[in-house]
Write a protein that holds these residues in place. Structure first.
Motif, PDB file in Angstrom:
ATOM      1  N   THR A 251      -3.564 -29.831  -5.968  1.00  0.00           N
ATOM      2  CA  THR A 251      -4.096 -28.832  -5.057  1.00  0.00           C
ATOM      3  C   THR A 251      -4.015 -27.470  -5.738  1.00  0.00           C
TER       4      THR A 251
ATOM      5  N   THR B 265      -9.145 -23.380  -1.469  1.00  0.00           N
ATOM      6  CA  THR B 265      -8.307 -24.500  -1.891  1.00  0.00           C
ATOM      7  C   THR B 265      -9.179 -25.623  -2.427  1.00  0.00           C
TER       8      THR B 265
ATOM      9  N   THR C 186      -4.842 -23.435  -5.295  1.00  0.00           N
ATOM     10  CA  THR C 186      -5.106 -22.433  -4.274  1.00  0.00           C
ATOM     11  C   THR C 186      -5.305 -21.070  -4.922  1.00  0.00           C
TER      12      THR C 186
ATOM     13  N   LYS D 148      -9.002 -29.603  -4.286  1.00  0.00           N
ATOM     14  CA  LYS D 148      -8.167 -30.762  -4.569  1.00  0.00           C
ATOM     15  C   LYS D 148      -8.852 -31.673  -5.570  1.00  0.00           C
TER      16      LYS D 148
END
Length: 264
Positions: free
Chosen positions: A150, A157, A152, A159
């Motif tokens: 992940t 965000t 950020t 993934k």
């Protein structure tokens, strides 16, 4: 973040960390023998500090008959040697790899041997007890190819399950971190990044933790210095979490040595 062309030496280093061994045919019903350097988490049954050692194990796989034999040459816990052999064990395919076990071994005081092997990534692990003194948890590497990453940046965000990470232990209480197929953006990945000299501390009943405020990659790529590095290795090497900041982004990587859907 800009990357140069990665060298074949770095790719070879990653392959060595991840697979740790090569297999050669014995021409006997598809038999394969391999000698593997293993990480051993030594857990005192009567209480005490978790110890991490290295030792050599020989495996012989017979894929035709679905058998595996294990010969542990040396395993050091303090001054204790525990060489032993299991004899052939049946390999049973499960959701996370081939499982094998035996209640008796040839030599030493080892007992209750259980193991797992994932042929997709070359992951090997086994556990056993030495008399009433130790419980031993052994893995062939500290590589995590089944991961969720992940990344950020502010309110954004992203993934990914395409990245991996690996640890190798140094001789001075430090660990080397390798990032596989890592990129802050999907179009900006590099095959391998390496970070050395990260201090680690053993954690009883679990594994170890490693942390450092700031470390540069050995390749010195632009924008690849990482800060606020923290790693937790649990389940005696089978699971790990890694967090760090890079180039204004916060990264969380959760990894497993063994994945799912093996027997699908």
């Amino acid at each position: 973040m800009r990357f140069n062309t990665i060298s074949s030496l770095m790719l070879a280093a990653l392959a060595m960390l991840v697979t740790t061994s090569c297999m050669s045919s014995s021409n006997d019903d598809d038999g394969r023998k391999t000698s593997v350097s293993m990480f051993n988490f030594i857990e005192p049954l009567g209480g005490g500090k978790l110890e991490l050692t290295k030792g050599v194990t020989e495996f012989e796989f017979n894929y035709t008959k679905k058998l595996v034999s294990v010969d542990v040459k040396t395993l050091l816990a303090g001054s204790t040697n525990t060489p032993f052999a299991t004899g052939p064990m049946a390999m049973t395919a499960s959701s996370d790899g081939y499982h094998f076990s035996t209640s008796t071994v040839q030599g030493a005081r080892a007992k209750g041997f259980t193991g797992i092997y994932d042929s997709r990534v070359g992951a090997l692990a086994y556990d056993f007890e030495v008399g009433d003194a130790y419980r031993v948890h052994t893995v062939n590497n500290l590589a995590y190819m089944f991961t969720t990453t992940t990344i950020t940046s502010g309110s954004d965000t992203n993934k990914s399950d395409k990245m991996g990470f690996v640890f190798d232990l140094g001789t001075t209480g430090t660990v080397t971190l390798g990032l596989s197929s890592f990129g802050l953006d999907t179009s900006d990945a590099v095959p391998y990044l390496e970070y050395r000299g990260i201090p680690y501390t053993m954690v009883d009943g679990s594994g170890f933790v490693a942390s450092i405020d700031k470390v540069e990659d050995t390749q010195h790529y632009v924008g690849c210095t990482i800060t606020n590095v923290a790693a937790t290795v649990e389940q005696y090497g089978r699971k790990a979490t890694l967090t760090f900041d890079m180039d204004g982004r916060h990264v969380v990587m959760q990894g497993n040595m063994f994945g799912s859907n093996f027997n699908k």
